[in-house]
Design an enzyme around this catalytic site. Structure first.
Site, PDB file in Angstrom:
ATOM      1  N   GLY A 727       1.015  -1.253  -0.014  1.00 54.45           N
ATOM      2  CA  GLY A 727       0.021  -0.065   0.122  1.00 54.45           C
ATOM      3  C   GLY A 727       0.869   1.227   0.025  1.00 54.45           C
ATOM      4  O   GLY A 727       1.834   1.273   0.587  1.00 54.45           O
ATOM      5  N   SER A 728       0.266   2.520  -0.519  1.00 54.33           N
ATOM      6  CA  SER A 728       1.314   3.572  -0.465  1.00 54.33           C
ATOM      7  C   SER A 728       0.367   4.801  -0.483  1.00 54.33           C
ATOM      8  O   SER A 728      -1.107   4.951  -1.017  1.00 54.33           O
ATOM      9  CB  SER A 728       1.885   3.610  -1.638  1.00 54.33           C
ATOM     10  OG  SER A 728       1.284   3.586  -2.842  1.00 54.33           O
ATOM     11  N   GLY A 729       0.763   6.126  -0.234  1.00 50.46           N
ATOM     12  CA  GLY A 729      -0.144   7.035  -0.098  1.00 50.46           C
ATOM     13  C   GLY A 729       0.799   8.345  -0.149  1.00 50.46           C
ATOM     14  O   GLY A 729       1.969   8.144  -0.216  1.00 50.46           O
ATOM     15  N   GLY A 732       3.316   8.167   2.659  1.00 48.60           N
ATOM     16  CA  GLY A 732       4.424   7.069   2.759  1.00 48.60           C
ATOM     17  C   GLY A 732       3.946   5.852   2.193  1.00 48.60           C
ATOM     18  O   GLY A 732       2.939   5.857   1.432  1.00 48.60           O
ATOM     19  N   VAL A 734       3.710   1.117   2.490  1.00 50.52           N
ATOM     20  CA  VAL A 734       3.388   0.087   3.696  1.00 50.52           C
ATOM     21  C   VAL A 734       4.151  -1.058   2.922  1.00 50.52           C
ATOM     22  O   VAL A 734       3.826  -1.410   1.948  1.00 50.52           O
ATOM     23  CB  VAL A 734       1.898  -0.047   4.063  1.00 50.52           C
ATOM     24  CG1 VAL A 734       2.117  -1.255   4.985  1.00 50.52           C
ATOM     25  CG2 VAL A 734       1.469   1.024   4.781  1.00 50.52           C
ATOM     26  N   LYS A 747       4.970   0.721   8.086  1.00 51.63           N
ATOM     27  CA  LYS A 747       4.712   2.002   7.391  1.00 51.63           C
ATOM     28  C   LYS A 747       6.037   2.501   7.645  1.00 51.63           C
ATOM     29  O   LYS A 747       6.425   3.397   8.595  1.00 51.63           O
ATOM     30  CB  LYS A 747       3.833   2.277   8.049  1.00 51.63           C
ATOM     31  CG  LYS A 747       3.005   3.508   7.425  1.00 51.63           C
ATOM     32  CD  LYS A 747       1.786   4.272   8.271  1.00 51.63           C
ATOM     33  CE  LYS A 747       1.178   5.266   7.479  1.00 51.63           C
ATOM     34  NZ  LYS A 747      -0.069   5.981   8.063  1.00 51.63           N
ATOM     35  N   ASP A 847     -10.209  10.155  10.463  1.00 54.90           N
ATOM     36  CA  ASP A 847     -10.004   9.829   8.914  1.00 54.90           C
ATOM     37  C   ASP A 847     -10.574   8.355   9.041  1.00 54.90           C
ATOM     38  O   ASP A 847     -10.073   7.483   8.469  1.00 54.90           O
ATOM     39  CB  ASP A 847      -8.628   9.999   8.673  1.00 54.90           C
ATOM     40  CG  ASP A 847      -8.377  10.022   6.974  1.00 54.90           C
ATOM     41  OD1 ASP A 847      -9.327  10.212   6.543  1.00 54.90           O
ATOM     42  OD2 ASP A 847      -7.183   9.725   6.730  1.00 54.90           O
TER      43      ASP A 847
END
Length: 1021
Positions: A727-729, A732, A734, A747, A847
């Protein structure tokens, strides 16, 4: 030389052939010119002025539609080609006027343009199976040529326009599954040619037959689940073309006219769940020989059931939940096609021997006779009903034994004969019913032992033998019932132990009840492995030993009854993990020690009974202990304190002597630990300073987490390889890694992101003080400088193999059942309650969304990503709270945040409500259909209470609402239970996502409603 007359003949033939060839060529030439002329005329449309009118109308219609279809259904509607060959458009060959507009199942939203009334040659308009909203335009009334109109399965609102009466040639009208309301306009009486009128599941009211009774061509009227009123008039007998009447779930009243049963074309009659009453006509059915479905259940009919010998085509007779009296009429033997006979819960009497008359009904699958006053002994002829799948004969006066032949019903899936007067023992070969899923013989007088052959029933999911006189031990063969969910052996005379392998199988129990028997010994460890267990009752037995510590693994437990046994010792501290508990009964045992403080942190809803034990010390005063009507402490002479209503003595030094010793011991232990931690920290800091100072100077963070090095994480993730990214955003990425032999999620925060430092600190401080089964567990944190001199911040989490909820809803990870979705909703609510109410410094997440809900191997939900979290009360280090201002994700963030309001628990509740609606509808709040002031909350609210099936996630509809168990299609009751569950979840979601904070539902109330919905759903399994 040929003769002269032959010459003449030859010349004539040649002339004729030549002439024929020329004529053929001319005809072909004319035809070709016509085709060329027609082809050349298509782009202009000026040869017929009406063509331009149609084209302009179609463009106006397109302008109010939004095309969500993957192929772009409306992409062909442009000026490059003639409108008569646009997708979904059909024109006549004579005038090139639009006659058919078929855009059904095309992924369209938006509204229906009034310009549709300008398509004056329209014969057919199909817009069904879309997401159209707004009202039905009254301009449709100008389409006097219209014959077929289907607007079903949309989100249309408002009233049916009176101008629709102008469609005087209308034959087919389908408006089911919308949100239409109000009474049918009187003007609709003008639709005298109507043959097919369908209005299912709207909010329509007022009289129905006042409008339709003169539709002499009508073949089908279907309007279930509305609120139509009035009576069924005798004039219905004039509607001789009627073959199907379905009006269940309305408010029709009065008695049934005999003319109804003289409709010679009638095949299906469904008037269930109305307010009808009176007796059925004794002479009904002289002409209704074609009737197949006869549904009158859930009304107030009385009197005897008439003989129905003229109904020779009957397949289903559904008369349950009325007030019928007298004997069951003879004559069923002639119904060779009968598949369903529902007579349960009436006041019928007589000998149960009437079953003998059913032996010729070789197609019979459903036979429900429960809740009547039948008496006598079940005849052995029941063995001849070899096709029966569902048999219920309980809540009656029948007696005697189960006939041996009942084990010949090899297609039987449900056998329910509870609350009767059966005696003798259960047939030893009951295991022959290998398809059996439900066996319910509760509240009889059955004796003997539980047959070993029950272990052959691998499909059995519900077994209820409670309230009988069964003896001896529970057979170990029960472990072979791998599908068991509900097991109830309570109120018998069973003895022995539970360590005979009964729980070594693979069954995943939801409810276990062994209460009121003579069972003894300790509870087996295998029960602790039942992690889906919601109810455990072992009350009033002879169980002994310590309370099993392993029971803490049963984190789904809601009801725990262990009263009336010989358990001793303390309540294990590990039970603090049982956060789902709603009621506990430990009374009448030999338990001792102090009342654990954690019992005041579990949100017990109903009661806590600790009476008649040997508990000592002070009684807490918060949570359930603050409610004198919910806490029971009698018979514990060593208790003190508590709220005044308990009338306990005040705590004195003597009362607290033991507690003070314990307190001193705890202080000594904590002091030693803190001292050791300080020494270790000092040594560590010295070593760190010899290298380079850590990025964070926060002392709390340093003491809590500085345990994993950059090199360790580099190795664990294969050098932070792209193959390890899960996963990414913006903040950062993961990575999946192996750390000390355990799979973890790492993370790594993007040091270039402006808020990386704040997000890192927020997550660290939110999770360092929060431990809950529905929060993502943080393993450790790392803040340092890597070998290239770059800032490096990482958190190591427990790895969640099933990924995020977002992937399940909108990705390609498969489908979730309704039960799993409700379970996820409950899990998230528990996490929020813990964050908002149960820790020292309450936290708001800010969130909450599907991408931040992670699912473990058992599909248990864990709330993660606390980068925007904020403490409601300032912690020790105020700089550790995240910044103020608008934070969150558009669509999920509470509307008040956009106006500058401070973070609050109500803001999380709003996000939770949106999450629930997305769980059920499968629609993101940022879906393209939600524009301007229209949002997911409004979309869901408009579907309540009767249109929820129109908005559910299509994957959910394909999965749960058409669920099959083996080769069995879900029953109507099961489907209705699912609909009710879906309605409950949507109701909670709508209530939690109200615009104003003070209008939002409390999370504790939300959990109660969701758990009730889940329990009811499980009851149908």
């Amino acid at each position: 030389m040929k003769p002269n007359h032959l010459k003449t003949t030859d010349n004539t033939s040649s002339f004729i052939c030549c002439l024929f060839r020329k004529l053929t060529f001319l005809v072909f030439l004319v035809f070709a010119m016509q085709q060329i002329s027609r082809t050349e005329s298509l782009p202009s449309s000026f040869d017929h002025p009406g063509n331009e009118t149609d084209r302009i109308a179609l463009l106006a219609i397109k302008n109010q539609l939004i095309d969500h279809h993957p192929k772009g259904i409306l992409s062909s509607w442009n000026s490059s080609i003639h409108h008569c060959i646009w997708e979904g458009v059909t024109c006549d060959h004579k005038h090139n006027r639009v006659t058919n507009l078929t855009l059904h199942s095309s992924g369209l939203s938006g509204t229906i343009s009034p310009f549709i009334g300008n398509l004056s040659f329209l014969h057919t308009l199909y817009l069904y199976n879309n997401s159209l909203s707004g009202q039905i335009p009254s301009n449709l009334g100008g389409l006097f040529r219209l014959q077929n109109l289907a607007l079903n399965n949309n989100n249309l609102v408002g009233k049916i326009p009176a101008n629709l009466s102008g469609c005087i040639n209308l034959q087919f009208l389908d408006i089911k599954y919308n949100h239409l309301e109000g009474a049918l306009p009187a003007e609709l009486r003008a639709l005298s040619k109507l043959e097919y009128f369908v209005m299912d599941s709207n909010n329509l009211t007022g009289p129905l037959f006042d409008i339709i009774q003169n539709f002499t061509f009508l073949e089908k009227v279907s309007a279930p689940y509305n609120a139509f009123t009035g009576t069924i008039p005798n004039s219905i007998g004039r509607m001789q073309n009627l073959n199907s009447i379905c009006l269940r779930g309305n408010k029709l009243s009065g008695i049934l006219p005999i003319s109804l049963f003289n409709l010679s074309s009638l095949q299906n009659l469904d008037l269930s769940n109305n307010l009808l009453h009176g007796q059925l006509p004794s002479q009904m059915g002289f002409n209704a020989s074609r009737l197949k479905w006869f549904y009158l259940s859930e009304n107030s009919f009385s009197g005897s059931i008439p003989t129905m010998t003229n109904f020779t085509s009957l397949e289903q007779i559904i008369l349950h939940n009325n007030y019928f009296t007298g004997m069951v009429p003879h004559g069923f033997q002639q119904f060779r096609n009968l598949t369903s006979l529902f007579l349960s819960y009436n006041n019928l009497q007589g000998d149960i021997n009437f079953i003998n008359t059913l032996v010729n009904c070789t197609q019979l699958q459903f036979l429900t006779l429960s809740g009547n006053d039948f008496s006598g002994i079940l005849p052995n002829s029941i063995a001849n009903l070899s096709s029966v799948v569902h048999l219920t004969v309980g809540d009656s006066l029948i007696s005697g034994i189960l006939p041996p032949g009942i084990t010949n019903l090899i297609n039987l899936e449900e056998l329910i004969i509870g609350n009767s007067k059966l005696t003798a023992s259960i047939p030893h070969d009951i295991g022959k019913l290998y398809k059996l899923e439900t066996l319910d013989l509760h509240s009889n007088r059955i004796t003997g032992k539980i047959p070993d052959s029950l272990g052959n029933l691998s499909r059995l999911s519900r077994l209820d033998l409670s309230d009988n006189k069964l003896e001896e031990s529970i057979p170990g063969s029960i472990q072979n019932c791998q599908s068991l969910l509900y097991l109830n052996f309570s109120y018998n005379e069973l003895n022995g132990t539970l360590d005979n392998g009964q729980f070594k199988g693979s069954a995943t129990f939801v409810e276990l009840d062994f209460s009121h028997n003579n069972l003894e010994g300790p509870l087996p460890l295998e029960i602790s492995k039942q992690t889906s267990l919601g109810t455990l009752r072992v009350s009033r037995n002879k169980f002994s030993g310590l309370l099993p510590d392993g029971l803490s693994e049963c984190t789904e437990l809601q009801s725990l009854y262990m009263d009336g046994n010989s358990f001793h010792g303390k309540i294990p501290l590990s039970y603090s993990s049982l956060a789902s508990l709603q009621e506990i009964d430990f009374s009448w045992n030999n338990l001792s020690g102090p009342i654990p403080v954690f019992l005041s942190t579990i949100p017990l809803i109903y009661f806590l009974d600790l009476s008649h034990n040997n508990f000592q010390g002070s009684v807490p005063t918060n949570s359930v202990f603050a409610n004198a009507s919910a806490i029971f402490l009698d018979g514990n002479t060593g208790l003190c304190g508590g709220i005044p209503q308990l009338h306990l003595p005040k705590c004195t030094e003597r009362n607290n002597k033991l507690m003070s010793y314990a307190f001193r011991l705890i202080i000594l232990v904590l002091g030693g630990l803190l001292g050791g931690l300080a020494i270790v920290t000092g040594i560590y800091l010295v070593r760190v300073r010899k290298k380079k100072a850590p990025l964070s100077s926060d002392p709390v963070l340093a003491k809590a987490f500085m345990k994993v090095s950059y090199d360790m994480l580099l190795k664990a993730t294969g050098g932070f390889s792209s193959e390890s990214i899960v996963g990414s955003g913006s903040s950062g990425s993961v990575y999946k890694g192996i750390l000390d032999g355990n799979t973890v999620a790492v993370k790594v925060f993007n040091s270039q992101h402006c808020d990386a430092s704040k997000s890192f600190l927020s997550e660290c401080n939110a999770l360092r003080n929060a431990r809950h089964r529905n929060l993502v567990a943080i393993v450790t944190a790392c803040a340092s400088i890597d070998f290239q001199g770059n800032d490096f911040r990482a958190l190591v989490y427990e790895f969640m193999p099933n990924g995020s909820l977002d992937r399940w809803l909108h990705g390609f990870d498969g489908n979730m059942s309704l039960l799993q979705r409700v379970g996820i909703a409950i899990d998230v609510a528990h996490a929020l309650i813990y964050l908002h109410q149960e820790i020292e410094n309450p936290i708001v997440h800010r969130d909450l969304k599907p991408s931040n809900i992670l699912l473990d191997n058992d599909m248990v939900a864990h709330v993660g990503d606390f980068g925007l979290a904020k403490f409601l009360t300032p912690p020790l280090h105020i700089n550790q709270s995240s910044t103020t201002g608008f934070r969150g994700t558009i669509g999920y963030a509470a509307p008040e945040y956009g106006l500058g309001s401070e973070a609050s628990a109500a803001g999380d509740i709003y996000s939770y409500g949106i999450l629930l609606l997305e769980l059920i509808t499968g629609k993101s709040p940022t879906d393209n259909m939600f524009k301007e002031d229209y949002n997911l909350h409004m979309y869901a609210e408009a579907a309540l209470p009767d249109q929820v099936l129109q908005i559910i996630d299509p994957k959910l509809e394909e999965g749960d609402l058409k669920e099959k168990a083996g080769d069995r299609t879900a029953t109507q009751d099961e489907l209705q239970q699912r609909v009710e569950c879906i309605t409950s979840v949507i109701t909670v979601g709508v209530s939690c996502s109200n615009h104003l904070p003070h209008d939002r539902m409390k999370l504790t109330d939300a959990i109660i409603k969701l758990q009730s919905a889940r329990d009811n759903l499980l009851d149908t399994k």
